[in-house]
Design a protein around this motif. Sequence first.
Motif, PDB file in Angstrom:
ATOM      1  N   LEU A 329       0.827  -1.207   0.000  1.00  0.00           N
ATOM      2  CA  LEU A 329       0.000   0.000   0.000  1.00  0.00           C
ATOM      3  C   LEU A 329       0.864   1.262   0.000  1.00  0.00           C
ATOM      4  O   LEU A 329       0.603   2.210  -0.752  1.00  0.00           O
ATOM      5  CB  LEU A 329      -0.906  -0.033   1.246  1.00  0.00           C
ATOM      6  CG  LEU A 329      -1.889   1.115   1.473  1.00  0.00           C
ATOM      7  CD1 LEU A 329      -2.920   1.175   0.345  1.00  0.00           C
ATOM      8  CD2 LEU A 329      -2.622   0.934   2.815  1.00  0.00           C
ATOM      9  N   LEU A 354      -0.873  -1.689  -6.171  1.00  0.00           N
ATOM     10  CA  LEU A 354      -2.319  -1.533  -5.922  1.00  0.00           C
ATOM     11  C   LEU A 354      -3.008  -2.895  -6.061  1.00  0.00           C
ATOM     12  O   LEU A 354      -3.782  -3.316  -5.195  1.00  0.00           O
ATOM     13  CB  LEU A 354      -2.913  -0.525  -6.912  1.00  0.00           C
ATOM     14  CG  LEU A 354      -4.426  -0.357  -6.845  1.00  0.00           C
ATOM     15  CD1 LEU A 354      -4.832   0.382  -5.574  1.00  0.00           C
ATOM     16  CD2 LEU A 354      -4.957   0.406  -8.067  1.00  0.00           C
ATOM     17  N   THR A 357      -1.996  -5.189  -3.181  1.00  0.00           N
ATOM     18  CA  THR A 357      -2.661  -4.816  -1.930  1.00  0.00           C
ATOM     19  C   THR A 357      -4.088  -5.358  -1.927  1.00  0.00           C
ATOM     20  O   THR A 357      -4.533  -5.973  -0.943  1.00  0.00           O
ATOM     21  CB  THR A 357      -2.704  -3.270  -1.765  1.00  0.00           C
ATOM     22  OG1 THR A 357      -1.403  -2.756  -1.952  1.00  0.00           O
ATOM     23  CG2 THR A 357      -3.216  -2.874  -0.392  1.00  0.00           C
ATOM     24  N   GLU A 369      -8.965   1.469  -5.203  1.00  0.00           N
ATOM     25  CA  GLU A 369      -8.453   2.663  -5.883  1.00  0.00           C
ATOM     26  C   GLU A 369      -9.366   3.867  -5.608  1.00  0.00           C
ATOM     27  O   GLU A 369      -8.897   4.960  -5.298  1.00  0.00           O
ATOM     28  CB  GLU A 369      -8.339   2.409  -7.388  1.00  0.00           C
ATOM     29  CG  GLU A 369      -7.644   3.558  -8.091  1.00  0.00           C
ATOM     30  CD  GLU A 369      -7.498   3.362  -9.597  1.00  0.00           C
ATOM     31  OE1 GLU A 369      -7.465   2.206 -10.045  1.00  0.00           O
ATOM     32  OE2 GLU A 369      -7.420   4.383 -10.295  1.00  0.00           O
ATOM     33  N   LEU A 372      -8.941   5.332  -2.229  1.00  0.00           N
ATOM     34  CA  LEU A 372      -7.739   6.136  -2.064  1.00  0.00           C
ATOM     35  C   LEU A 372      -7.825   7.457  -2.817  1.00  0.00           C
ATOM     36  O   LEU A 372      -7.368   8.488  -2.341  1.00  0.00           O
ATOM     37  CB  LEU A 372      -6.506   5.357  -2.536  1.00  0.00           C
ATOM     38  CG  LEU A 372      -6.195   4.053  -1.777  1.00  0.00           C
ATOM     39  CD1 LEU A 372      -5.039   3.321  -2.446  1.00  0.00           C
ATOM     40  CD2 LEU A 372      -5.861   4.340  -0.314  1.00  0.00           C
ATOM     41  N   THR A 394      -2.370  10.574  -1.334  1.00  0.00           N
ATOM     42  CA  THR A 394      -1.270  10.016  -0.523  1.00  0.00           C
ATOM     43  C   THR A 394      -1.633  10.075   0.957  1.00  0.00           C
ATOM     44  O   THR A 394      -1.375   9.132   1.703  1.00  0.00           O
ATOM     45  CB  THR A 394       0.034  10.811  -0.785  1.00  0.00           C
ATOM     46  OG1 THR A 394       0.223  10.868  -2.192  1.00  0.00           O
ATOM     47  CG2 THR A 394       1.226  10.162  -0.129  1.00  0.00           C
ATOM     48  N   ARG A 397      -4.048   7.345   1.605  1.00  0.00           N
ATOM     49  CA  ARG A 397      -3.318   6.068   1.587  1.00  0.00           C
ATOM     50  C   ARG A 397      -2.653   5.825   2.956  1.00  0.00           C
ATOM     51  O   ARG A 397      -2.802   4.749   3.550  1.00  0.00           O
ATOM     52  CB  ARG A 397      -2.247   6.124   0.492  1.00  0.00           C
ATOM     53  CG  ARG A 397      -1.340   4.926   0.456  1.00  0.00           C
ATOM     54  CD  ARG A 397      -0.084   5.217  -0.328  1.00  0.00           C
ATOM     55  NE  ARG A 397       0.855   6.014   0.461  1.00  0.00           N
ATOM     56  CZ  ARG A 397       1.967   6.559  -0.023  1.00  0.00           C
ATOM     57  NH1 ARG A 397       2.258   6.444  -1.310  1.00  0.00           N
ATOM     58  NH2 ARG A 397       2.763   7.253   0.768  1.00  0.00           N
ATOM     59  N   ASP A 398      -1.951   6.854   3.462  1.00  0.00           N
ATOM     60  CA  ASP A 398      -1.277   6.703   4.756  1.00  0.00           C
ATOM     61  C   ASP A 398      -2.279   6.523   5.896  1.00  0.00           C
ATOM     62  O   ASP A 398      -2.034   5.772   6.834  1.00  0.00           O
ATOM     63  CB  ASP A 398      -0.378   7.922   5.033  1.00  0.00           C
ATOM     64  CG  ASP A 398       0.844   7.934   4.118  1.00  0.00           C
ATOM     65  OD1 ASP A 398       1.085   6.910   3.443  1.00  0.00           O
ATOM     66  OD2 ASP A 398       1.551   8.967   4.072  1.00  0.00           O
TER      67      ASP A 398
END
Length: 508
Positions: A329, A354, A357, A369, A372, A394, A397-398
Amino acid sequence: MATPVNIIVGSHVWVEDPDEAWIDGQVTKITGKDAQIQTTNGKTVTEKLSKIYPKDLEAPPGGVDDMTKLSYLHEPGVLQNLKTRYELNEIYTYTGNILIAINPFQTLPHIYDSHMMQQYKGAPFGELSPHVFAVADVAYRAMINESKSNSILVSGESGAGKTETTKMLMRYLAFLGGRVATEGRTVEQQVLESNPVLEAFGNAKTVRNNNSSRFGKFVEIQFDKHGRISGAAIRTYLLERSRVCQVSDPERNYHCFYLLCAAPAEEVEKYKLGKPQSYHYLNQSRCYELVGVSDAHDYLATRRAMDIVGISEKEQEAIFRVVAAILHLGNIVFAKGKEVDSSVPKDDQAKFHLNTTAELLMCDVKALEDALCKRVMVTPEEVIKRSLDPQSATVSRDGLAKTLYSRLFDWLVDKINNSIGQDPNSNFLIGVLDIYGFESFKANSFEQFCINFTNEKLQQHFNQHVFKMEQEEYTKEKINWSYIEFVDNQDVLDLIEKVRSPIDYVNH
Ligand SMILES: Nc1ncnc2c1ncn2[C@@H]1O[C@H](COP(=O)(O)OP(=O)(O)OP(=O)(O)O)[C@@H](O)[C@H]1O
Ligand SMILES: [Mg+2]
């Protein structure tokens, strides 16, 4: 710390030293409130009389095993005593019924073996050399004799040795309350093996400590009416979430990521993993290996500990699937999409991570997707889907990585608790508290604020019991005593947690 002793010319004293903390010397001249001291390291210093302390010339060369036996109980006296003992490998010293442990930074197996355990079993407190086993023994005896639960608090700054001490306490309690030769897994074995499992997922290398706890832990060991361990419950507090996606040099992320990358080849292939160097969540720091530690060995040890704790093969696989998914990820990099303020996986590499994951998390790639790269807002009228630019994608994502990891950790703790089981008929327990210690780095964040605040709270609890309540007792019983000054941190706590304080605002 006021000293009731008169200091005159010729007195042997301790004076503060920038390199040595305290250095001893002899007073050569007194002018008003100042004293001139000739120190044993050859310096002549002038210091206020109120800041120098008398040296005990009759102290035994090997120090005293209980600080209350010191003639002068001031900081240099206490430190000198601890230093003298430490040089003789005596890492434990009492101060009344409190045990002070100094980290030996070397294994001292002879002081923890089964022969030692036998010796401390039932021995009156203070009869044998100070030891962590003696503290556990007192807690256990008091529990049996008075049918009362007890707690042992282990505190100290990061790297002081709290977690190692906690493990020794647990080992000794398991020895006292363990069963003689039973079949299969025993509760005490499960309790002990929960440590390596939790450490693999909740500990990491920091600047201060190669195996630093990044969560707080309170272990309750339950006993039946015969004093045998009958169950346990582990409570954890405040896992450091930011570490999952942000590591600064020379620290490491949580151990489990490196363990999995060092797993046997077929496992690594199954999760499509490579070297730790290839993952964004790990390569922000250049530290990948720990001196004297084999991640490959620790991976197998963690799997064995999981077996003992009662985590099935299938569950273990699912756990490591999530660990691997988080690494993939973190490597999904975004680029600008066709529409304004939208984002897409940057290249084939990003697409590969992706897909992997999604595969590992067993979810739909498109849904992942979207999760995110888009934000969904639900209003009373409608559901609005908005695209996110690469930077915001991003961040989400984190966010997902941190949430996945902290849920995995909580799930693991629940699983361990369910597997060990609680004894509903248990009447008493011994609790052992091991939290993350005080820490101060070059850059400190909200996490350090929370960690240090927790430590201040614990210190206040200690102050309450050791100083305040004790002195109130003396007053009540009209015992003649002189007030002991101590640094009360109540003001710090009030500042942080009272009405209109930062914590108050966070809570509302
Ligand atoms: N009694 C001991 N015997 C041998 N080594 C020890 C002992 N206590 C501590 N150590 C060494 O010091 C290291 C740090 O100790 P530990 O992890 O217990 O610190 P801690 O107080 O729990 O720190 P943190 O707050 O960062 O979690 C251990 O990994 C071990 O190498
Ligand atoms: Mg620790």
